[in-house]
Scaffold this motif. Structure first.
Motif, mmCIF file in Angstrom:
data_model
loop_
_atom_site.group_PDB
_atom_site.id
_atom_site.type_symbol
_atom_site.label_atom_id
_atom_site.label_comp_id
_atom_site.label_asym_id
_atom_site.label_seq_id
_atom_site.Cartn_x
_atom_site.Cartn_y
_atom_site.Cartn_z
ATOM 1 N N LEU A 115 53.403 -29.251 -45.202
ATOM 2 C CA LEU A 115 53.895 -30.090 -44.095
ATOM 3 C C LEU A 115 52.806 -30.940 -43.458
ATOM 4 O O LEU A 115 52.982 -32.153 -43.309
ATOM 5 C CB LEU A 115 54.612 -29.236 -43.046
ATOM 6 C CG LEU A 115 56.121 -29.206 -43.268
ATOM 7 C CD1 LEU A 115 56.497 -28.125 -44.234
ATOM 8 C CD2 LEU A 115 56.845 -29.100 -41.960
ATOM 9 N N LEU A 164 52.009 -33.678 -45.748
ATOM 10 C CA LEU A 164 53.020 -34.752 -45.713
ATOM 11 C C LEU A 164 52.827 -35.634 -44.484
ATOM 12 O O LEU A 164 53.122 -36.832 -44.510
ATOM 13 C CB LEU A 164 54.435 -34.160 -45.698
ATOM 14 C CG LEU A 164 54.919 -33.488 -46.986
ATOM 15 C CD1 LEU A 164 56.242 -32.782 -46.748
ATOM 16 C CD2 LEU A 164 55.055 -34.487 -48.112
ATOM 17 N N ARG A 208 61.805 -35.060 -38.101
ATOM 18 C CA ARG A 208 62.024 -33.692 -38.594
ATOM 19 C C ARG A 208 60.692 -33.047 -38.981
ATOM 20 O O ARG A 208 60.475 -31.870 -38.769
ATOM 21 C CB ARG A 208 62.956 -33.716 -39.815
ATOM 22 C CG ARG A 208 64.387 -34.082 -39.491
ATOM 23 C CD ARG A 208 65.324 -33.664 -40.611
ATOM 24 N NE ARG A 208 64.999 -34.323 -41.863
ATOM 25 C CZ ARG A 208 65.546 -35.464 -42.270
ATOM 26 N NH1 ARG A 208 66.440 -36.071 -41.516
ATOM 27 N NH2 ARG A 208 65.206 -35.999 -43.417
ATOM 28 N N ARG A 209 59.813 -33.864 -39.579
ATOM 29 C CA ARG A 209 58.536 -33.328 -40.062
ATOM 30 C C ARG A 209 57.627 -32.918 -38.896
ATOM 31 O O ARG A 209 56.994 -31.868 -38.927
ATOM 32 C CB ARG A 209 57.848 -34.401 -40.924
ATOM 33 C CG ARG A 209 56.544 -33.941 -41.569
ATOM 34 C CD ARG A 209 55.842 -35.132 -42.178
ATOM 35 N NE ARG A 209 55.423 -36.070 -41.127
ATOM 36 C CZ ARG A 209 55.268 -37.377 -41.305
ATOM 37 N NH1 ARG A 209 55.515 -37.927 -42.473
ATOM 38 N NH2 ARG A 209 54.868 -38.151 -40.308
ATOM 39 N N ARG A 234 63.092 -38.888 -40.651
ATOM 40 C CA ARG A 234 62.336 -38.018 -41.563
ATOM 41 C C ARG A 234 61.043 -37.550 -40.880
ATOM 42 O O ARG A 234 60.707 -36.365 -40.898
ATOM 43 C CB ARG A 234 62.016 -38.805 -42.837
ATOM 44 C CG ARG A 234 61.237 -38.057 -43.879
ATOM 45 C CD ARG A 234 60.853 -38.995 -45.007
ATOM 46 N NE ARG A 234 60.179 -40.189 -44.512
ATOM 47 C CZ ARG A 234 58.929 -40.223 -44.072
ATOM 48 N NH1 ARG A 234 58.206 -39.120 -44.068
ATOM 49 N NH2 ARG A 234 58.399 -41.322 -43.620
ATOM 50 N N VAL A 246 69.847 -34.350 -38.855
ATOM 51 C CA VAL A 246 70.364 -34.471 -40.219
ATOM 52 C C VAL A 246 71.701 -35.199 -40.183
ATOM 53 O O VAL A 246 72.020 -35.956 -41.098
ATOM 54 C CB VAL A 246 70.527 -33.064 -40.847
ATOM 55 C CG1 VAL A 246 71.162 -33.166 -42.217
ATOM 56 C CG2 VAL A 246 69.172 -32.379 -40.965
#
Lengths: 240, 394
Positions: A117, A120, A91-92, A88, A62
């Motif tokens: 999740l 996504l 993190r996913r 991104r 982050v």
């Protein structure tokens, strides 16, 4: 659900983080070194302002560290600069998050909170929900699969949040004071679940905590003070 | 993939629907304002269509008879009848006034017509046309008068012999048709005291008080030989301009075709009202946009933590932006449906004609969608600025 192919866990070497420049620069992390093996749960404890949140945000991709090297699973993600373009997606796919409060999406039911999740990540709705239900079953909240988050107890919400963190089979889970709002019994139950999941899915888990109730359960603990980490052996007490 | 916007709307449907209904009433007002303008234009066109005329002959240098006063001698029509291409011509007068029935009175446009000539109402919904030379009337149903009722125009009572529909002035006042001679009298009729006073004044003027002259002057004062316009119908095979040009040239009068008269009515007579309504429409559109923007912004700000979590766990910015935009458009759709239904329900209750055109509704729909998309930009910007780090404590 298959365990992750994590063979290295988390390796953090000489990570630094400086906020600001020149006279106003603040060195939040001076030299952080940590290693958490797959299937292991370690505690990260330290006073306020010691750099816990900065370390968690750096590990969570982050914020960008100022220097050092970080490896997640078998992949170097930072080496004096990000080695991955799509943070991104990192993190996913590679990091699971469990927060102090569950922060479930209030307008999705329990299954979809967990299934979101993999959706996504491009998985089909059917496969995503199947994975979610398996995890909810493992965490003993499958009977609330169709409930909305507001209908769950605090402990149930936290278990759903853990299911969400695990659903994409990340090599790493970062848990930020996951037991803070819970009583002793529920707090120990959450830690027991995290340990079970770490072992079952070979996930490396870092638990940031101030909670005196759960600190004795860790086998290894990292203390962080003034931006530096020190490792020590924990008591490793049983959870019950 | 789950529709995040749809789930959020379903989760808080009460708040969403009630907000949409509030917005819908505002959209309903906006659609009604457009309908008021369309109604005014339609009233103007109806006025022209119902007259049955192809040409309007009026006083030179005026925009009469609807936009400006126009006065012609009532024998001018005879000369016009002899012009090439003229099929028929008839005098007409227009007078806006209160017409009484019992204790109530109604604002109307009293039209003096020659029975059977141009200017007579084209169709009736009840009763018959005027057949007598005096004291009969055909009225628009919006006056509320009934067949057989006695209505009072100035000092005379008229019997309602026929009812018509959609016969209104450009201002939307319902029409009352009476015989031309009665209308000419009504236009210039003075009260008895004024007539006696006028006679005394004339008699006291040495220039008039001569044998044979005084009686002639007094007679001329008691008679109105003027009308407002001559309505002309043209013969097949002639164009309006072919007929109008000789009348302008040889009779020294102003002649307007239907297209020119429509232009006068729409572009001049109701232009100020149209601008007024246009301003209202712009303001209502801005207010609607501001309300949608405020609501969506507030709804989004209430989900900052969830948005931070969504970003932290890897949700794309476009997914979050899409969620907010879909909600804004959803709100607009609810608002449009409520607004359209509301406008349809309350439009007939307006005293003047409100014309809700499907094309306007379609334009309104696209305007609402566009406004909602634009209004969501502020909330999207705020959501995209949310730092995923906010989901992590500290």
């Amino acid at each position: 659900m298959e365990p992750s192919t994590n063979t290295q866990g988390i390796l953090i070497e000489a990570v630094r983080k400086v906020y600001g420049e020149g006279d106003t620069a603040v060195e939040a992390l001076k030299e952080v070194n940590m290693q958490v093996m797959p299937g292991e749960v370690v505690g990260l404890i330290g006073p306020s302002g010691s750099g816990k949140s900065t370390l968690l945000k750096s590990l969570g991709a982050v914020i960008e560290p100022s220097a050092g090297r970080m490896t997640l699973g078998n992949q170097v993600i930072y080496d004096n600069g990000w080695k991955i373009k799509d943070l991104r997606a990192l993190r996913r796919d590679k990091i699971g998050f469990v927060f102090q409060a569950p922060y479930l999406i209030p307008f999705l039911d329990v299954t979809d909170n967990v299934a979101l999740l993999p959706m996504l990540a491009g998985k089909s709705n059917k496969e995503s929900r199947q994975r979610a239900l398996e995890l909810l079953e493992a965490l003993d909240v499958a009977h609330r699969a169709k409930a909305m988050p507001s209908e769950l107890s605090g402990g149930e919400q936290q278990r759903v949040a853990i299911a969400r963190a695990l659903v994409n089979r990340p090599p790493v889970i970062l848990a930020d004071e996951p037991t803070a709002p819970l009583d002793s019994q529920r707090a120990l139950a959450v830690i027991r679940i995290l340990n079970q999941m770490a072992e079952q899915y070979q996930t490396a888990i870092i638990v940031v905590t101030h909670d005196e109730k759960i600190i004795p359960t860790f086998k290894r603990i990292y203390h962080i003070r003034d931006g530096r980490t020190h490792e020590e052996a924990g008591e490793g007490r049983p959870f019950d | 993939m789950i529709s995040l916007a749809g789930r959020d709307v379903l989760h808080a449907w009460g708040k969403f629907v009630f907000t949409g209904m509030g917005l819908g009433l505002l959209i309903g007002v906006t659609l009604t304002m457009a309908g008021v303008y369309r109604g005014m234009v339609d009233d103007a066109k109806v006025l022209l269509n119902n007259s049955g005329a192809d040409l309007w002959v009026v006083q030179q240098g005026t925009l009469g008879p609807y936009a400006e006063p126009s006065s012609l001698h009532d024998d001018v029509y005879r000369g016009i009848l002899s012009m090439p291409g003229v099929a028929s011509a008839a005098n007409v007068t227009y007078l806006t006034m209160q017409v009484g029935e019992g204790k109530r009175d109604v604002r109307t446009m009293v039209v003096g017509i020659v029975p059977g000539g141009p200017g007579e109402p084209g169709y009736l919904i009840a009763g018959r046309q005027i057949t007598r030379s005096h004291y009969e009337a055909v009225v628009d149903e919006k006056t509320g008068f009934k067949l057989g009722q006695k209505i009072r125009i100035r000092r005379n009572d008229y019997t309602v012999v026929g009812l018509t529909r959609r016969m209104v002035s450009s201002g939307g006042d319902p029409m009352v048709f009476i015989p031309l001679k009665d209308a000419q009298e009504a236009q210039f009729l003075k009260d008895n005291d004024a007539i006696i006073n006028e006679r005394k004044r004339t008699a006291a003027n040495p220039a008039f008080n001569k044998p044979g002259v005084l009686d002639a002057v007094l007679e001329s004062q008691n008679h109105n030989p003027f009308v407002n316009a001559v309505l002309v119908q043209i013969r097949p095979g002639f164009t309006p301009e072919q007929v109008a040009e000789p009348i302008r040239r040889w009779k020294r009068l102003q002649v307007y075709s239907r297209a020119q008269m429509e232009d006068i009515l729409v572009a001049k007579l109701i232009a100020t009202s149209a601008k007024q309504i246009g301003m209202f429409l712009v303001i209502l559109a801005i207010v609607s946009a501001a309300i949608v923007a405020f609501i969506i912004y507030t709804l989004t700000m209430g989900k900052i933590r969830e948005i931070a979590v969504l970003k932290l766990i890897g949700t794309r910015n476009r997914t979050i932006a899409g969620m907010i935009m879909q909600q804004a458009v959803g709100l607009g759709l609810i608002g449009f449906i409520v607004g359209k239904i509301s406008a349809t329900i309350w439009a007939p209750m307006f005293p003047k004609y409100v014309l809700l055109l499907p094309d306007d509704s379609l334009r309104g729909f696209f305007a609402v969608v566009l406004i909602c998309i634009l209004a969501s930009i502020m909330a999207i910007r705020a959501a995209l600025k949310v730092d995923p780090a906010e989901a992590i404590g500290g």
